[in-house]
Scaffold this active site. Structure first.
Site, mmCIF file in Angstrom:
data_model
loop_
_atom_site.group_PDB
_atom_site.id
_atom_site.type_symbol
_atom_site.label_atom_id
_atom_site.label_comp_id
_atom_site.label_asym_id
_atom_site.label_seq_id
_atom_site.Cartn_x
_atom_site.Cartn_y
_atom_site.Cartn_z
ATOM 1 N N GLU A 95 -56.888 22.830 97.519
ATOM 2 C CA GLU A 95 -56.864 24.155 97.103
ATOM 3 C C GLU A 95 -56.892 24.244 95.647
ATOM 4 O O GLU A 95 -56.299 23.275 94.946
ATOM 5 C CB GLU A 95 -55.650 24.962 97.474
ATOM 6 C CG GLU A 95 -55.344 25.024 99.022
ATOM 7 C CD GLU A 95 -54.085 25.743 99.259
ATOM 8 O OE1 GLU A 95 -53.737 25.706 100.399
ATOM 9 O OE2 GLU A 95 -53.288 25.935 98.445
ATOM 10 N N CYS A 148 -40.814 18.162 100.385
ATOM 11 C CA CYS A 148 -39.962 19.131 99.888
ATOM 12 C C CYS A 148 -40.085 20.420 101.065
ATOM 13 O O CYS A 148 -41.152 20.441 101.418
ATOM 14 C CB CYS A 148 -40.412 19.818 98.709
ATOM 15 S SG CYS A 148 -40.627 18.504 97.439
ATOM 16 N N CYS A 191 -41.973 23.667 101.010
ATOM 17 C CA CYS A 191 -43.371 23.770 100.510
ATOM 18 C C CYS A 191 -44.224 23.379 101.533
ATOM 19 O O CYS A 191 -44.188 22.338 102.327
ATOM 20 C CB CYS A 191 -43.355 22.758 99.288
ATOM 21 S SG CYS A 191 -44.905 22.055 98.707
ATOM 22 N N GLU A 215 -48.664 15.649 94.417
ATOM 23 C CA GLU A 215 -47.735 15.220 93.346
ATOM 24 C C GLU A 215 -48.346 14.388 92.141
ATOM 25 O O GLU A 215 -48.876 13.388 92.592
ATOM 26 C CB GLU A 215 -46.233 14.337 93.980
ATOM 27 C CG GLU A 215 -45.429 13.465 93.060
ATOM 28 C CD GLU A 215 -44.984 14.373 91.987
ATOM 29 O OE1 GLU A 215 -44.511 15.645 91.872
ATOM 30 O OE2 GLU A 215 -44.994 13.741 90.738
ATOM 31 N N SER A 217 -46.695 19.183 86.635
ATOM 32 C CA SER A 217 -45.435 19.563 87.444
ATOM 33 C C SER A 217 -45.129 18.589 88.372
ATOM 34 O O SER A 217 -45.967 18.098 88.953
ATOM 35 C CB SER A 217 -45.740 20.933 87.962
ATOM 36 O OG SER A 217 -44.586 21.075 88.670
ATOM 37 N N SER A 275 -39.492 20.053 88.720
ATOM 38 C CA SER A 275 -39.011 20.950 89.840
ATOM 39 C C SER A 275 -37.871 20.517 90.184
ATOM 40 O O SER A 275 -37.450 19.471 90.757
ATOM 41 C CB SER A 275 -40.118 20.503 90.964
ATOM 42 O OG SER A 275 -41.475 20.880 90.635
ATOM 43 N N LEU A 276 -36.829 21.237 89.879
ATOM 44 C CA LEU A 276 -35.277 20.866 89.954
ATOM 45 C C LEU A 276 -34.853 21.517 91.192
ATOM 46 O O LEU A 276 -34.507 21.177 92.096
ATOM 47 C CB LEU A 276 -34.519 21.396 88.557
ATOM 48 C CG LEU A 276 -33.332 20.477 88.389
ATOM 49 C CD1 LEU A 276 -33.590 19.080 88.488
ATOM 50 C CD2 LEU A 276 -32.799 21.039 86.990
ATOM 51 N N HIS A 277 -34.719 23.034 91.159
ATOM 52 C CA HIS A 277 -34.388 23.751 92.199
ATOM 53 C C HIS A 277 -32.915 23.891 92.788
ATOM 54 O O HIS A 277 -32.408 24.555 93.781
ATOM 55 C CB HIS A 277 -35.328 23.653 93.267
ATOM 56 C CG HIS A 277 -36.753 23.607 93.314
ATOM 57 N ND1 HIS A 277 -37.310 24.690 92.686
ATOM 58 C CD2 HIS A 277 -37.859 22.958 93.446
ATOM 59 C CE1 HIS A 277 -38.477 24.546 92.386
ATOM 60 N NE2 HIS A 277 -39.022 23.261 93.101
ATOM 61 N N ASN A 280 -41.678 31.561 97.774
ATOM 62 C CA ASN A 280 -43.028 32.206 98.595
ATOM 63 C C ASN A 280 -42.768 31.730 99.661
ATOM 64 O O ASN A 280 -42.810 30.341 100.259
ATOM 65 C CB ASN A 280 -44.322 31.117 97.866
ATOM 66 C CG ASN A 280 -45.319 32.118 97.924
ATOM 67 O OD1 ASN A 280 -45.386 33.394 98.587
ATOM 68 N ND2 ASN A 280 -46.219 31.650 97.411
ATOM 69 N N CYS A 336 -48.533 26.999 96.952
ATOM 70 C CA CYS A 336 -49.298 25.898 97.123
ATOM 71 C C CYS A 336 -49.386 25.573 98.449
ATOM 72 O O CYS A 336 -48.356 25.391 99.326
ATOM 73 C CB CYS A 336 -48.877 24.839 96.235
ATOM 74 S SG CYS A 336 -47.403 23.776 96.454
HETATM 75 N N1 SAH Z 1 -45.787 18.160 93.357
HETATM 76 C C1 SAH Z 1 -45.442 18.947 92.267
HETATM 77 C C2 SAH Z 1 -46.447 19.967 91.856
HETATM 78 C C3 SAH Z 1 -47.032 20.992 92.903
HETATM 79 S S1 SAH Z 1 -45.941 21.840 93.443
HETATM 80 C C4 SAH Z 1 -44.143 19.464 92.025
HETATM 81 O O1 SAH Z 1 -43.323 19.544 93.204
HETATM 82 O O2 SAH Z 1 -43.702 19.789 91.024
HETATM 83 C C5 SAH Z 1 -45.763 23.132 92.292
HETATM 84 C C6 SAH Z 1 -44.528 24.036 92.112
HETATM 85 O O3 SAH Z 1 -44.417 24.861 93.011
HETATM 86 C C7 SAH Z 1 -43.190 23.003 92.166
HETATM 87 O O4 SAH Z 1 -42.324 23.488 91.246
HETATM 88 C C8 SAH Z 1 -42.954 23.400 93.511
HETATM 89 O O5 SAH Z 1 -41.386 23.020 93.755
HETATM 90 C C9 SAH Z 1 -43.036 24.787 93.860
HETATM 91 N N2 SAH Z 1 -43.294 24.983 95.100
HETATM 92 C C10 SAH Z 1 -43.634 24.463 96.254
HETATM 93 N N3 SAH Z 1 -43.507 25.452 97.362
HETATM 94 C C11 SAH Z 1 -43.140 26.712 96.795
HETATM 95 C C12 SAH Z 1 -42.708 27.876 97.591
HETATM 96 N N4 SAH Z 1 -42.629 27.872 98.773
HETATM 97 N N5 SAH Z 1 -42.187 28.793 96.908
HETATM 98 C C13 SAH Z 1 -41.993 28.531 95.498
HETATM 99 N N6 SAH Z 1 -42.480 27.478 94.607
HETATM 100 C C14 SAH Z 1 -42.718 26.472 95.260
HETATM 101 FE FE1 SF4 Z 2 -42.739 18.649 96.860
HETATM 102 FE FE2 SF4 Z 2 -44.750 19.193 95.110
HETATM 103 FE FE3 SF4 Z 2 -45.078 17.945 97.064
HETATM 104 FE FE4 SF4 Z 2 -44.753 20.293 97.429
HETATM 105 S S1 SF4 Z 2 -46.391 19.602 96.132
HETATM 106 S S2 SF4 Z 2 -44.012 18.595 98.808
HETATM 107 S S3 SF4 Z 2 -43.104 20.918 96.137
HETATM 108 S S4 SF4 Z 2 -43.938 17.391 95.367
#
Ligand code: SAH
Ligand code: SF4
Length: 363
Positions: free
Chosen positions: A90, A135, A138, A182, A213, A236-238, A312, A355
């Site tokens: 995407e 994650c 995600c 990633e 990111s 991405s800390l969270h 999201n 995403c």
């Molecule tokens: N893999 C990388 C970049 C792609 S994800 C990463 O994890 O940083 C881009 C961002 O979207 C990241 O900060 C991720 O944690 C966040 N993300 C993924 N799924 C999400 C969701 N359902 N709601 C909000 N943010 C989300």
């Molecule tokens: Fe985690 Fe980023 Fe991969 Fe989604 S795209 S699983 S947030 S590392």
């Protein structure tokens, strides 16, 4: 061979093998990245025989458009591409500011004007099909890992939208690697794509207009710091305690929060650049004032800011998004403790522009 996979030296040597004069490489490079041609026929300054050879040897579009969706306010376009091997990726275009501002922009306008904040056209692009990091919140993580994208497949996503915008006299202003995958798990191809787009004889897209990111892969953060790139970095800390983060992000078993933050300090020391922390606000999970205070105390002294985004919702995770009011309290608590914070309301929620969400729905 996908033409966007070629760097300039490889294009030059390919043309040499074809017994073409050296200046042809430059013409092709400029055609691709300055004129944004997307088929050999458009290279009208080249001899027909060379155009035919390009048709035989190069592909210009590495994917087909499986589906695209515009948000109801037309500010966001999400495209799902199908790769020749059937994998889906995407890429999203987000228009900020008054759309009426943008068509006035012409190619002759200064870059600063074309790429000003008012007219931002941000692309969110993918670096992998699927993702191995798992994650739980995600949609891409829920799909699992399919494969790395080549540098050309990454570049092509940018070119696809750049060509589309050009038809309206618009330009891409920012590229964020926040689509599927990633980026630091596909380090070399991601950096090669950035270098290709950054080339001053080609697309000339400034390093500072990219944002990577990452989920927090420590060795790659350090490598990135050592390379002293001008590209922005977001982590991405969270979560701010290890147990909670491990539950959401399995990678945290390997790279603990303190190790990630140490690597971030190293990055700031090496580059003098501010780092961004991303925080998906999940109602009742990581959005309390107590957590905001703890986060602030952990980040104190680090040149950073926090980008908080209400979750999201996805099919595979039952967390709920934080509402605006709670998000504002979270932000205020952080800021009172000296950590700048912005709340980014997610764009294109009505088109599943989170995403991985469109791929998940179509596979
Ligand atoms: N893999 C990388 C970049 C792609 S994800 C990463 O994890 O940083 C881009 C961002 O979207 C990241 O900060 C991720 O944690 C966040 N993300 C993924 N799924 C999400 C969701 N359902 N709601 C909000 N943010 C989300
Ligand atoms: Fe985690 Fe980023 Fe991969 Fe989604 S795209 S699983 S947030 S590392």
């Amino acid at each position: 061979m996908l033409i966007y996979d070629l760097d300039y030296p490889t294009l030059t040597s390919t043309l040499k093998e074809w017994n073409e004069p050296a200046y042809r490489a430059k013409q092709i490079w400029q055609g691709l990245y300055q004129h944004l041609y997307n088929s050999p026929e458009q290279f009208t300054t080249l001899p027909k025989s060379l155009r035919e050879k390009m048709t035989e040897n190069f592909t210009f579009m590495p994917f087909s458009v499986k589906v695209y969706q515009d948000s109801s306010d037309k500010s966001t376009r999400k495209t799902l591409f199908e790769l020749p091997d059937g994998n889906l990726i995407e890429a999203v275009l987000m228009r900020y500011g008054d759309p009426a501002d943008n068509p006035q922009i012409t190619a002759a306008a200064p870059q600063s004007m074309m790429r000003g904040a008012k007219n931002r056209r941000t692309l969110c692009i993918s670096t992998q099909a699927g993702c191995a990091m798992g994650c739980v919140f995600c949609a891409t993580g829920q799909l699992g890992y399919k494969r790395n994208l080549s540098s050309g497949e990454i570049v092509a996503q940018v070119m696809y939208y750049a060509q589309m915008l050009k038809e309206h006299n618009e330009v891409v202003s920012n590229v964020v690697f926040m689509g599927m995958g990633e980026p630091f798990h596909n380090y070399d191809n991601t950096m090669a794509a950035i270098d290709r787009l950054n080339d001053s004889d080609g697309y000339n897209f400034g390093a500072r207009r990219f944002t990577i990111s990452t989920v927090g892969l420590v060795p790659q953060i350090r490598r990135f710091a050592d390379e002293k790139r001008q590209v922005n970095l977001a982590i991405s800390l969270h979560a701010i305690d290890d147990d909670a983060r491990t539950e959401m992000m399995p990678v945290n078993k390997r790279y603990k929060i303190d190790d990630v933050l140490e690597a971030c300090e190293y990055y700031v020391a090496m580059t003098s650049r501010r780092i961004t922390f991303e925080w998906a606000l999940i109602n009742g999970v990581n959005d309390t004032p107590e957590i905001a205070k703890k986060l602030a105390s952990k980040l104190r002294g680090l040149m950073c800011h926090v980008n908080a985004i209400p979750l999201n919702p996805t099919a595979g995770f039952d967390g709920k998004a934080t509402d605006r009011q709670r998000a504002d309290v979270f932000k205020e608590t952080l800021e009172q403790a000296g950590i700048p914070c912005t709340i980014r309301m997610r764009r294109g929620i009505d088109i599943n522009a989170g995403c991985g969400q469109l791929a998940g729905a179509n596979s």
